[in-house]
Design a protein around this motif. Structure first.
Motif, mmCIF file in Angstrom:
data_model
loop_
_atom_site.group_PDB
_atom_site.id
_atom_site.type_symbol
_atom_site.label_atom_id
_atom_site.label_comp_id
_atom_site.label_asym_id
_atom_site.label_seq_id
_atom_site.Cartn_x
_atom_site.Cartn_y
_atom_site.Cartn_z
ATOM 1 N N LEU A 182 30.663 42.012 37.147
ATOM 2 C CA LEU A 182 31.276 43.272 37.572
ATOM 3 C C LEU A 182 32.159 43.859 36.469
ATOM 4 O O LEU A 182 32.120 45.061 36.208
ATOM 5 C CB LEU A 182 32.100 43.055 38.847
ATOM 6 C CG LEU A 182 31.320 42.671 40.109
ATOM 7 C CD1 LEU A 182 32.281 42.410 41.257
ATOM 8 C CD2 LEU A 182 30.326 43.762 40.484
ATOM 9 N N GLN A 183 32.945 43.012 35.814
ATOM 10 C CA GLN A 183 33.829 43.501 34.747
ATOM 11 C C GLN A 183 33.041 44.004 33.543
ATOM 12 O O GLN A 183 33.497 44.895 32.820
ATOM 13 C CB GLN A 183 34.801 42.396 34.335
ATOM 14 C CG GLN A 183 35.868 42.109 35.375
ATOM 15 C CD GLN A 183 36.890 41.098 34.900
ATOM 16 O OE1 GLN A 183 36.684 40.390 33.923
ATOM 17 N NE2 GLN A 183 38.010 41.019 35.610
ATOM 18 N N ALA A 184 31.844 43.439 33.356
ATOM 19 C CA ALA A 184 30.992 43.914 32.256
ATOM 20 C C ALA A 184 30.409 45.288 32.558
ATOM 21 O O ALA A 184 29.957 45.984 31.651
ATOM 22 C CB ALA A 184 29.861 42.913 32.007
ATOM 23 N N ASN A 194 32.885 28.346 41.954
ATOM 24 C CA ASN A 194 32.659 29.190 40.759
ATOM 25 C C ASN A 194 32.017 30.534 41.080
ATOM 26 O O ASN A 194 31.791 31.345 40.177
ATOM 27 C CB ASN A 194 31.837 28.442 39.702
ATOM 28 C CG ASN A 194 30.441 28.056 40.192
ATOM 29 O OD1 ASN A 194 29.874 28.699 41.082
ATOM 30 N ND2 ASN A 194 29.878 27.006 39.606
ATOM 31 N N PHE A 195 31.739 30.780 42.338
ATOM 32 C CA PHE A 195 31.064 32.022 42.737
ATOM 33 C C PHE A 195 31.845 33.259 42.277
ATOM 34 O O PHE A 195 31.284 34.163 41.654
ATOM 35 C CB PHE A 195 30.883 32.048 44.255
ATOM 36 C CG PHE A 195 30.363 33.355 44.793
ATOM 37 C CD1 PHE A 195 29.013 33.663 44.709
ATOM 38 C CD2 PHE A 195 31.220 34.284 45.378
ATOM 39 C CE1 PHE A 195 28.523 34.871 45.198
ATOM 40 C CE2 PHE A 195 30.747 35.491 45.868
ATOM 41 C CZ PHE A 195 29.390 35.776 45.780
ATOM 42 N N GLU A 196 33.136 33.292 42.594
ATOM 43 C CA GLU A 196 33.919 34.488 42.267
ATOM 44 C C GLU A 196 33.979 34.772 40.770
ATOM 45 O O GLU A 196 33.728 35.911 40.355
ATOM 46 C CB GLU A 196 35.326 34.391 42.865
ATOM 47 C CG GLU A 196 35.352 34.672 44.359
ATOM 48 C CD GLU A 196 36.747 35.001 44.871
ATOM 49 O OE1 GLU A 196 37.610 35.429 44.074
ATOM 50 O OE2 GLU A 196 36.975 34.843 46.088
ATOM 51 N N PRO A 197 34.299 33.790 39.920
ATOM 52 C CA PRO A 197 34.323 34.110 38.485
ATOM 53 C C PRO A 197 32.962 34.528 37.941
ATOM 54 O O PRO A 197 32.891 35.392 37.052
ATOM 55 C CB PRO A 197 34.822 32.813 37.832
ATOM 56 C CG PRO A 197 34.707 31.751 38.857
ATOM 57 C CD PRO A 197 34.818 32.428 40.183
ATOM 58 N N ILE A 198 31.885 33.955 38.460
ATOM 59 C CA ILE A 198 30.548 34.324 37.984
ATOM 60 C C ILE A 198 30.232 35.772 38.336
ATOM 61 O O ILE A 198 29.751 36.544 37.500
ATOM 62 C CB ILE A 198 29.487 33.364 38.561
ATOM 63 C CG1 ILE A 198 29.569 32.016 37.838
ATOM 64 C CG2 ILE A 198 28.087 33.949 38.440
ATOM 65 C CD1 ILE A 198 28.718 30.925 38.444
ATOM 66 N N VAL A 199 30.540 36.161 39.557
ATOM 67 C CA VAL A 199 30.297 37.548 39.968
ATOM 68 C C VAL A 199 31.255 38.489 39.255
ATOM 69 O O VAL A 199 30.870 39.581 38.808
ATOM 70 C CB VAL A 199 30.417 37.693 41.499
ATOM 71 C CG1 VAL A 199 30.318 39.159 41.914
ATOM 72 C CG2 VAL A 199 29.334 36.876 42.202
ATOM 73 N N GLU A 200 32.500 38.054 39.112
ATOM 74 C CA GLU A 200 33.505 38.908 38.472
ATOM 75 C C GLU A 200 33.137 39.218 37.023
ATOM 76 O O GLU A 200 33.351 40.336 36.546
ATOM 77 C CB GLU A 200 34.873 38.228 38.542
ATOM 78 C CG GLU A 200 36.017 39.118 38.080
ATOM 79 C CD GLU A 200 37.374 38.510 38.339
ATOM 80 O OE1 GLU A 200 38.345 39.264 38.477
ATOM 81 O OE2 GLU A 200 37.458 37.262 38.402
ATOM 82 N N ILE A 201 32.587 38.252 36.314
ATOM 83 C CA ILE A 201 32.163 38.483 34.925
ATOM 84 C C ILE A 201 31.154 39.623 34.866
ATOM 85 O O ILE A 201 31.242 40.516 34.009
ATOM 86 C CB ILE A 201 31.566 37.196 34.322
ATOM 87 C CG1 ILE A 201 32.673 36.191 34.008
ATOM 88 C CG2 ILE A 201 30.762 37.506 33.055
ATOM 89 C CD1 ILE A 201 32.172 34.795 33.682
#
Length: 246
Positions: free
Chosen positions: A206-208, A197-204
């Motif tokens: 970054l996208q914000a 789940n690391f990538e989706p957590i960081v991506e959220i």
């Protein structure tokens, strides 16, 4: 010691725990310096022994040291502040009510001091009663925007959002990320983060539009036999960061 840290130039900087000094050095090399290496105050009997040992850690990793509480334990708040005053690390973990003390004792504004706030089950609101006394009383719940302003008032640098439970509280986490971006504040997602789940957590984050993200990845990448963080897993996380930022 060096106080100009790599994470000032990084948009994403890892935060992982070291099980030993050799492990700390291996982690730092595996992350190519894009990491803050956590050492827990809870593992020491007193401030003196902690300071002596953490100073040795700091030398090995260009002071990329993160002084930790230990599972967000509010009883460690004062000890963390006293250690940080003398060690002058690059990163300090604090409960919400300990931020002002840590910043004042540090005597400078470079070290990153986070403030722990917790999910509430209600997007847009966080629990700030995470201190030694307040944690045992009825929850103090405020809008995340107010929490950020209060952290800024105290000299804080970032929101430590814990315990997340990975993506269990996704809606709440997304709201926190948007608030941090809107109010130009750093974000440190913590709790239940693993290689999946690391990538989706960081991506959220970054996208914000969050400018600086410091994800804490702890037990999921620690070898249960040795107590050391696996350097290969750190390399995997770094590659994920590079992919996200490409």
């Amino acid at each position: 010691m060096k106080l100009t840290p790599n994470y000032y130039r990084d948009r994403v900087c890892l935060n992982v725990l070291a099980g030993s000094k050799d492990n700390a050095r291996a982690i730092y090399e595996a992350a190519e310096g894009h990491v803050l290496v956590g050492v827990l105050s809870k593992n020491y009997a007193d401030v003196e022994s902690a300071v002596a040992d953490m100073q040795e850690y700091a030398v090995l990793i260009e002071n990329a040291l993160s002084v930790g509480l230990g599972a967000g334990d509010p009883r460690q708040s004062q000890m963390v502040s006293l250690i940080s005053q003398r060690v002058q690390p690059q990163h300090v973990n604090q409960v919400f009510t300990g931020v002002g003390t840590s910043r004042a004792l540090l005597g400078q504004g470079q070290t990153i001091v986070n403030g722990l706030v917790s999910p509430t089950g209600h997007p847009g609101h966080v629990k700030i009663s995470t201190g030694p006394l307040s944690a045992g009383l009825p929850d103090a719940i405020v809008p995340i925007e107010t929490a950020i302003a209060m952290l800024k008032d105290m000299g804080g640098s970032s929101v430590k959002y814990f315990p997340m439970g990975g993506l269990k509280n996704r809606d709440e986490y997304e709201y926190v990320a948007r608030a941090c971006a809107e109010h130009d504040f750093w974000l440190e997602p913590t709790g239940g983060i693993d290689l999946e789940n690391f990538e989706p957590i960081v991506e959220i984050a970054l996208q914000a539009g969050v400018k600086k993200v410091i994800p804490h990845i702890y037990s999921s990448i620690i070898d249960s036999t040795t107590g050391n963080t696996r350097p290969q897993d750190v390399k995997t996380l770094l590659e994920s960061v590079k992919s996200l930022l490409a």
